[in-house]
Design a protein around this motif. Structure first.
Motif, PDB file in Angstrom:
ATOM      1  N   ASN A   1      -7.547   1.340 -14.115  1.00 15.49           N
ATOM      2  CA  ASN A   1      -6.091   1.333 -14.344  1.00 15.49           C
ATOM      3  C   ASN A   1      -5.790   1.121 -15.822  1.00 15.49           C
ATOM      4  O   ASN A   1      -6.488   0.374 -16.515  1.00 15.49           O
ATOM      5  CB  ASN A   1      -5.429   0.190 -13.560  1.00 15.49           C
TER       6      ASN A   1
ATOM      7  N   GLN B   1       3.859  -3.344 -10.626  1.00 18.06           N
ATOM      8  CA  GLN B   1       4.038  -1.938 -11.023  1.00 18.06           C
ATOM      9  C   GLN B   1       5.181  -1.736 -11.989  1.00 18.06           C
ATOM     10  O   GLN B   1       5.305  -0.684 -12.575  1.00 18.06           O
ATOM     11  CB  GLN B   1       4.390  -1.111  -9.788  1.00 18.06           C
TER      12      GLN B   1
ATOM     13  N   ILE C   1      11.223   3.493   5.256  1.00 19.76           N
ATOM     14  CA  ILE C   1       9.951   4.098   4.846  1.00 19.76           C
ATOM     15  C   ILE C   1       9.869   5.554   5.318  1.00 19.76           C
ATOM     16  O   ILE C   1       8.901   6.250   5.027  1.00 19.76           O
ATOM     17  CB  ILE C   1       8.754   3.262   5.381  1.00 19.76           C
TER      18      ILE C   1
ATOM     19  N   GLY D   1       0.791  -1.231   0.000  1.00 21.53           N
ATOM     20  CA  GLY D   1       0.000   0.000   0.000  1.00 21.53           C
ATOM     21  C   GLY D   1       0.822   1.278   0.000  1.00 21.53           C
ATOM     22  O   GLY D   1       0.324   2.333   0.357  1.00 21.53           O
ATOM     23  N   VAL D   2       2.093   1.208  -0.427  1.00 13.58           N
ATOM     24  CA  VAL D   2       2.922   2.416  -0.357  1.00 13.58           C
ATOM     25  C   VAL D   2       3.207   3.025  -1.742  1.00 13.58           C
ATOM     26  O   VAL D   2       4.230   3.650  -1.964  1.00 13.58           O
ATOM     27  CB  VAL D   2       4.238   2.177   0.437  1.00 13.58           C
TER      28      VAL D   2
HETATM   29  C1  LIG Z   1       9.308   6.181   1.089  1.00 15.48           C
HETATM   30  C2  LIG Z   1       9.058   5.537  -0.224  1.00 15.48           C
HETATM   31  C3  LIG Z   1      10.129   5.185  -1.044  1.00 15.48           C
HETATM   32  C4  LIG Z   1       9.911   4.603  -2.287  1.00 15.48           C
HETATM   33  N1  LIG Z   1      10.984   4.242  -3.038  1.00 15.48           N
HETATM   34  C5  LIG Z   1      10.800   3.643  -4.231  1.00 15.48           C
HETATM   35  C6  LIG Z   1      11.918   3.218  -5.013  1.00 15.48           C
HETATM   36  O1  LIG Z   1      13.065   3.347  -4.584  1.00 15.48           O
HETATM   37  N2  LIG Z   1      11.672   2.635  -6.223  1.00 15.48           N
HETATM   38  C7  LIG Z   1      10.395   2.441  -6.680  1.00 15.48           C
HETATM   39  O2  LIG Z   1      10.223   1.912  -7.781  1.00 15.48           O
HETATM   40  N3  LIG Z   1       9.327   2.810  -5.946  1.00 15.48           N
HETATM   41  C8  LIG Z   1       9.493   3.400  -4.739  1.00 15.48           C
HETATM   42  N4  LIG Z   1       8.404   3.757  -3.981  1.00 15.48           N
HETATM   43  C9  LIG Z   1       7.064   3.474  -4.470  1.00 15.48           C
HETATM   44  C10 LIG Z   1       6.520   2.105  -3.994  1.00 15.48           C
HETATM   45  O3  LIG Z   1       7.343   1.524  -3.068  1.00 15.48           O
HETATM   46  C11 LIG Z   1       6.384   1.194  -5.160  1.00 15.48           C
HETATM   47  O4  LIG Z   1       5.343   1.750  -5.919  1.00 15.48           O
HETATM   48  C12 LIG Z   1       6.049  -0.262  -4.828  1.00 15.48           C
HETATM   49  O5  LIG Z   1       5.906  -0.966  -6.019  1.00 15.48           O
HETATM   50  C13 LIG Z   1       4.796  -0.424  -4.023  1.00 15.48           C
HETATM   51  O6  LIG Z   1       4.685  -1.767  -3.604  1.00 15.48           O
HETATM   52  P1  LIG Z   1       3.442  -2.203  -2.734  1.00 15.48           P
HETATM   53  O7  LIG Z   1       3.593  -3.616  -2.342  1.00 15.48           O
HETATM   54  O8  LIG Z   1       3.235  -1.227  -1.644  1.00 15.48           O
HETATM   55  O9  LIG Z   1       2.277  -2.079  -3.802  1.00 15.48           O
HETATM   56  P2  LIG Z   1       0.832  -1.435  -3.602  1.00 15.48           P
HETATM   57  O10 LIG Z   1       0.979   0.019  -3.341  1.00 15.48           O
HETATM   58  O11 LIG Z   1       0.056  -2.224  -2.619  1.00 15.48           O
HETATM   59  O12 LIG Z   1       0.183  -1.681  -5.035  1.00 15.48           O
HETATM   60  C14 LIG Z   1       0.742  -1.100  -6.174  1.00 15.48           C
HETATM   61  C15 LIG Z   1      -0.023  -1.587  -7.405  1.00 15.48           C
HETATM   62  O13 LIG Z   1       0.210  -2.972  -7.587  1.00 15.48           O
HETATM   63  C16 LIG Z   1      -1.002  -3.721  -7.486  1.00 15.48           C
HETATM   64  N5  LIG Z   1      -0.680  -4.922  -6.725  1.00 15.48           N
HETATM   65  C17 LIG Z   1      -0.093  -4.982  -5.507  1.00 15.48           C
HETATM   66  N6  LIG Z   1       0.145  -6.262  -5.184  1.00 15.48           N
HETATM   67  C18 LIG Z   1      -0.326  -7.013  -6.203  1.00 15.48           C
HETATM   68  C19 LIG Z   1      -0.374  -8.412  -6.459  1.00 15.48           C
HETATM   69  N7  LIG Z   1       0.110  -9.301  -5.609  1.00 15.48           N
HETATM   70  N8  LIG Z   1      -0.925  -8.816  -7.632  1.00 15.48           N
HETATM   71  C20 LIG Z   1      -1.401  -7.926  -8.537  1.00 15.48           C
HETATM   72  N9  LIG Z   1      -1.390  -6.599  -8.339  1.00 15.48           N
HETATM   73  C21 LIG Z   1      -0.853  -6.157  -7.191  1.00 15.48           C
HETATM   74  C22 LIG Z   1      -1.996  -2.806  -6.811  1.00 15.48           C
HETATM   75  O14 LIG Z   1      -3.323  -3.102  -7.198  1.00 15.48           O
HETATM   76  C23 LIG Z   1      -1.536  -1.452  -7.303  1.00 15.48           C
HETATM   77  O15 LIG Z   1      -2.036  -1.221  -8.578  1.00 15.48           O
HETATM   78  C24 LIG Z   1       8.583   4.360  -2.725  1.00 15.48           C
HETATM   79  C25 LIG Z   1       7.502   4.678  -1.903  1.00 15.48           C
HETATM   80  C26 LIG Z   1       7.726   5.259  -0.665  1.00 15.48           C
HETATM   81  C27 LIG Z   1       6.556   5.576   0.211  1.00 15.48           C
END
Ligand SMILES: Cc1cc2nc3c(=O)[nH]c(=O)nc-3n(C[C@H](O)[C@H](O)[C@H](O)COP(=O)(O)OP(=O)(O)OC[C@H]3O[C@@H](n4cnc5c(N)ncnc54)[C@H](O)[C@@H]3O)c2cc1C
Length: 512
Positions: free
Chosen positions: A508, A148, A353, A72-73
């Protein structure tokens, strides 16, 4: 299209079906979006692939849309619902390490496993995942990043997937589709179904398990940090480094990030530095020396305008030192080398984070563009012009901005970020835990938030004009409007084959 809890409870247990308003709002928010707008009808928390499949079938029978969520980030509305009648499938409980196949150099993990969990499971094995995952890897999941794409990582190192389609079928990709007699060791067996399911932001299928390639931990690492007067000069050097063919990691920071990193270095970085030293004891003498350098140089960034941080790995320390020495002539006459505290600290503590808010609790949201190397200078000047044009407005609303830049292979990435004081959301509170208390009284600032939303959208449009591509598409970047109609039509027919009723993350990638 009416949500009925009982059939879901029968699959995952009543405690794993959350229907109270607080949880429904919390899980409908990402880092930037979802403070208002529709909220999900329920949050369903399956424990394994069979439960995901059963939950998807019940959601289909009830006519509900489905939003899969990892950590969720993210911040592009990927799982934020665009309509009532949506259930969110929280994949956090699918966080098991399925298999560490050290001899075959792969690891298979549940989609809800965080990058930090995956890395920790390999500690002491002498191996690491080829993909490092994002800085947010304390919370971001392996499944979330796979869904993503990541411009800063090697997506080819995802060897195989297990996924659940919108009708509840469980499919496997690459050699894992053969079954146990082959295993998930190889991706390119026939058409690349793994690749097809990556970067879909959860619109093609729900990832439930992933296999990542492993490699031996390199025993050598060498670091350099270089200060520059302008972004243009720094970007020139980044491009030259990329073209040198010498493998390394680069990160470019701006004056705001430099000051912040210094403050974090003083206030919160001691833990990181302690970790450097601890890690160094168990690794090499070279890293121990590097830790001393990091401690000595933690304030050097304060008066540096732009800073570039380079990490080179080698199978041993002389190999790393040798590669760094070969790179050094690229910047010797253009920048000033300083103590490499930042890359050393980042290597010691790759996941954090804390950056989800600014140093004083400001809200934060980035927007990025990925370009071929030759476009870096044009994009630098267009982006700088953009911020100059909007300076008065940004100043009026006390909105700060900052840039990160990096190169990976043949691409250059720029990521401007906005910071402004504004009430933090329930998601921020949950993610920050104890650290939230000191920021909890920051008042809402809808006027500034609206300006950020508008300018962030305009910046994405500018990057589109300049020929950018993006990861993290979600509902924010205009994918449908950016690719050729014929290509989009082919992708739409694949979407229709996999999800004819458009249940998975409607909205999306332009699919309603
Ligand atoms: C402090 C901070 C630092 C960050 N640094 C980076 C970085 O260095 N590099 C980078 O690329 N990003 C970075 N991000 C962004 C974030 O970490 C990425 O977007 C990451 O991919 C999110 O992963 P998540 O598991 O939280 O996905 P979510 O936020 O839960 O979901 C992201 C998307 O993927 C889908 N999804 C999630 N899990 C699944 C699954 N199992 N199957 C199908 N679809 C799914 C969701 O529906 C949504 O569309 C950062 C964010 C923060 C807050």
């Amino acid at each position: 299209m009416t949500f009925v809890a009982q059939p879901f409870e029968a699959i995952v247990g009543a405690t794993n079906v959350l229907t109270d308003a607080q949880h429904r709002r919390l899980y409908s928010q990402d880092v930037f979006n979802g403070d208002d707008g529709p909220i999900v009808d329920a949050v369903i928390r399956p424990a394994d692939t069979a439960e995901v499949s059963a939950v998807v079938k019940v959601a289909a029978a009830q006519g509900l849309a489905i939003a899969p969520r990892g950590g969720g980030v993210s911040y592009t509305k990927g799982y934020v619902p665009d309509r009532a009648g949506t259930v969110l499938i929280d994949l956090a409980r699918l966080n098991r390490i399925h298999e560490i196949a050290a001899d075959d150099l792969y690891i298979t993990v549940g989609a809800g496993c965080t990058w930090q969990q995956a890395a920790e499971s390999l500690k002491g094995s002498g191996l690491r995942a080829v993909m490092k995952g994002p800085i947010s890897g304390t919370h971001a999941t392996v499944g979330g990043v796979a869904a993503q794409n990541s411009a800063s990582d090697n997506m080819a190192a995802i060897l195989a997937l297990e996924a659940v389609t919108a009708d509840g079928r469980v499919i496997r990709t690459g050699s894992s589709a053969i079954g146990a007699k082959a295993g998930p060791f190889y991706r390119y067996y026939g058409p690349d179904l793994t690749g097809l399911l990556l970067g879909d932001t959860g619109t093609f299928a729900i990832k439930t398990a992933l296999t990542l390639a492993l490699e031996p931990e390199p025993r050598g690492a060498a670091f350099a940090s270089i200060g520059f007067e302008t972004l243009s000069a720094m970007s020139d050097i980044m491009v030259a480094i990329a073209r040198s063919g010498i493998k390394c990691k680069t990160l470019g920071m701006d004056p705001v990030k430099n000051r912040t990193a210094t403050k974090v270095g003083v206030k919160e970085g001691l833990g990181t530095l302690a970790k450097v030293i601890t890690a160094a004891r168990s690794v090499t003498e070279g890293l121990k020396q590097a830790a001393k350098i990091a401690v000595a140089g933690q304030n050097v960034l304060a008066d540096i305008p732009w800073s570039l941080h380079v990490t080179v790995e080698g199978h041993d320390q002389p190999a790393a030192d040798h590669a760094l020495a070969a790179l050094r002539p690229i910047w010797t006459h253009r920048g000033r080398e300083i103590e490499p505290s930042v890359p050393i600290a980042m290597r010691a503590r790759p996941y954090s984070i804390r950056g989800i808010v600014g140093i004083a609790g400001e809200r934060w949201v980035p927007v990025h563009g990925v370009f071929p190397l030759s476009k870096a200078q044009r994009v630098v000047s267009a982006t700088e012009d953009y911020f100059t044009r909007h300076k008065a407005r940004l100043d009026r609303h006390k909105i700060d901005h900052s840039f990160l830049t990096m190169v990976l292979g043949n691409m250059w990435l720029i990521e401007p970020m906005f910071y402004w004081f504004d009430e933090l959301s329930a998601l921020h509170a949950t993610v920050l835990g104890d650290k939230f208390a000191k920021f909890k009284d920051i008042p809402a600032n809808p006027a500034a938030r609206a300006v950020v939303k508008e300018l962030r959208g305009e910046l994405a449009a500018l990057f589109k004009e300049l020929g950018a591509v993006h990861s993290q598409l979600g509902k924010f970047y205009d994918f449908a409007g950016n690719i050729s109609p014929d290509t989009y039509a082919v992708l739409t027919s694949i979407k229709d084959a996999l999800d004819p009723e458009r249940r998975l993350n409607p909205g999306n990638l332009g699919w309603g």
